[in-house]
Design a protein around this motif. Sequence first.
Motif, short mmCIF file in Angstrom:
data_model
loop_
_atom_site.label_atom_id
_atom_site.label_comp_id
_atom_site.label_asym_id
_atom_site.label_seq_id
_atom_site.Cartn_x
_atom_site.Cartn_y
_atom_site.Cartn_z
N PHE A 162 0.83 -1.21 0.00
CA PHE A 162 0.00 0.00 0.00
C PHE A 162 0.87 1.26 0.00
N PHE A 163 1.83 1.32 0.91
CA PHE A 163 2.62 2.55 1.06
C PHE A 163 3.72 2.67 0.00
N GLY A 164 4.35 1.55 -0.35
CA GLY A 164 5.45 1.62 -1.31
C GLY A 164 6.61 2.45 -0.79
N ASN A 165 6.61 2.69 0.49
CA ASN A 165 7.66 3.48 1.14
C ASN A 165 8.04 2.74 2.41
N GLU A 166 9.27 2.28 2.47
CA GLU A 166 9.67 1.39 3.56
C GLU A 166 9.50 2.04 4.93
N GLU A 167 9.88 3.32 5.05
CA GLU A 167 9.77 4.00 6.35
C GLU A 167 8.31 4.12 6.78
N THR A 183 -6.74 -3.21 19.21
CA THR A 183 -8.03 -2.94 18.57
C THR A 183 -7.86 -2.81 17.06
N LEU A 184 -6.91 -1.97 16.64
CA LEU A 184 -6.70 -1.74 15.21
C LEU A 184 -6.10 -2.97 14.53
N TYR A 185 -5.20 -3.66 15.24
CA TYR A 185 -4.57 -4.83 14.62
C TYR A 185 -5.60 -5.94 14.38
N THR A 186 -6.49 -6.14 15.33
CA THR A 186 -7.56 -7.13 15.15
C THR A 186 -8.45 -6.73 13.98
N PHE A 187 -8.66 -5.43 13.83
CA PHE A 187 -9.50 -4.89 12.75
C PHE A 187 -8.91 -5.21 11.37
N CYS A 188 -7.61 -5.51 11.31
CA CYS A 188 -6.91 -5.73 10.04
C CYS A 188 -7.16 -7.12 9.43
N TYR A 189 -8.01 -7.91 10.06
CA TYR A 189 -8.17 -9.28 9.53
C TYR A 189 -8.90 -9.31 8.19
N ILE A 190 -9.55 -8.21 7.84
CA ILE A 190 -10.22 -8.11 6.53
C ILE A 190 -9.46 -7.12 5.66
N PRO A 191 -9.14 -7.47 4.43
CA PRO A 191 -8.39 -6.56 3.55
C PRO A 191 -9.02 -5.18 3.42
N ALA A 192 -10.35 -5.11 3.37
CA ALA A 192 -11.01 -3.81 3.23
C ALA A 192 -10.71 -2.92 4.43
N TYR A 193 -10.63 -3.52 5.62
CA TYR A 193 -10.31 -2.75 6.81
C TYR A 193 -8.85 -2.32 6.79
N CYS A 194 -7.98 -3.18 6.28
CA CYS A 194 -6.57 -2.81 6.11
C CYS A 194 -6.47 -1.57 5.23
N TRP A 195 -7.28 -1.55 4.16
CA TRP A 195 -7.25 -0.41 3.24
C TRP A 195 -7.68 0.87 3.96
N ILE A 196 -8.73 0.79 4.76
CA ILE A 196 -9.20 1.97 5.50
C ILE A 196 -8.12 2.47 6.46
N ILE A 197 -7.50 1.56 7.21
CA ILE A 197 -6.47 1.94 8.17
C ILE A 197 -5.28 2.57 7.44
N CYS A 198 -4.83 1.92 6.38
CA CYS A 198 -3.68 2.45 5.62
C CYS A 198 -4.00 3.80 5.00
N THR A 199 -5.22 3.96 4.52
CA THR A 199 -5.62 5.24 3.92
C THR A 199 -5.58 6.35 4.95
N VAL A 200 -6.09 6.09 6.14
CA VAL A 200 -6.11 7.11 7.20
C VAL A 200 -4.69 7.45 7.63
N LEU A 201 -3.86 6.44 7.86
CA LEU A 201 -2.48 6.70 8.30
C LEU A 201 -1.70 7.44 7.21
N MET A 256 -3.00 9.55 5.07
CA MET A 256 -3.46 10.94 5.14
C MET A 256 -2.72 11.70 6.24
N CYS A 257 -2.55 11.06 7.39
CA CYS A 257 -1.88 11.69 8.52
C CYS A 257 -0.40 11.94 8.21
N PHE A 258 0.24 10.97 7.58
CA PHE A 258 1.67 11.11 7.25
C PHE A 258 1.89 12.23 6.24
N LYS A 259 1.00 12.30 5.23
CA LYS A 259 1.17 13.29 4.17
C LYS A 259 0.93 14.72 4.67
#
Length: 302
Positions: free
Chosen positions: A109-114, A128-146, A148-151
């Motif tokens: 998703f990130f394509g950026n090692e750091e 809580t968030l790690y358990t939420f990652c068991y579904i790929p769609a939830y992984c996408w939501i978490i990665c999208t939010v993080l 946004m915060c990083f950018k």
Amino acid sequence: MILQQYPHLEGQIGDILLEPERLLFIFDSLDESIYQIDFRSSTLFKPNQRTHFGEIVVSLVRQSLLKGCSVLMTSRPTRLGSVNTDVFQRIVEIMGILHEDRRTFFNNFFGNEEWSEKAFHYVQENDTLYTFCYIPAYCWIICTVLSMCFKAQPTITDQLMTSLPKTVTQLFVTFVSNILANHSQNTDGAHTARELLTSMGRMAEHGVMNHMIVFDERHLESFSVRNDKHLFSSFLMESGQPPDVDYTFLHLTLQEFFAALVHFIDYNADRLQETLDEAESYKDGRAKIFLRFLCGFLRLFY
């Protein structure tokens, strides 16, 4: 039912149904059906009998209709608690993607090692968030939010990492607020966004309480949902061609989030109490996630 979706099969459907043992019917998301499906009895014997969807599914599963066919169904576990599952030959619980698969998802998703390393480490440290990652769609939501915060910051500091969302409710709040930030640069934009969130929230709540995830133009009109192509498309997807266009939220969990959010955007004590009473009256689990989001908002704001 088949011809409604695939009218080009009209000349072949008779021959197709003559060999039911070669047929596989796949029904995705039993928990989202608007019908009360009782697997204890079936009444259909001929494929040209007209009846509601629930009765067709039951008759296929119980083999009174098209004997020999195979049926594959999916459902949230909450719905299975109210269903007689003895009729099924096999029940499989999908445990979700494993640890290494989750790490791979973050890396891709990130394509950026750091970024991927910091994001995955942060999520892994939060049960809580790690358990939420068991579904790929939830992984996408978490990665999208993080993402946004990083950018939003030139460098990833310890202060930034401690400010990241720690609960699922905070995660969705950050997801929505970041999208709104790009559409609400002035007072009019903020007012428009508030109106849209309120109207979408009412429609989302109606859907949650009535097992409805697909909406059409009539629902948009009924709940005064304005189709602002930019902001609207950030939360809802369109499918089909005019005049038969359908709308669904990006994910069912996002719909459940909006259904809870509207009670804090447009708070009314009596209306909230009515909603709580209705939600608790359902024993099939349809309002379970919605109620959890309500509790999450209470922890955030009170």
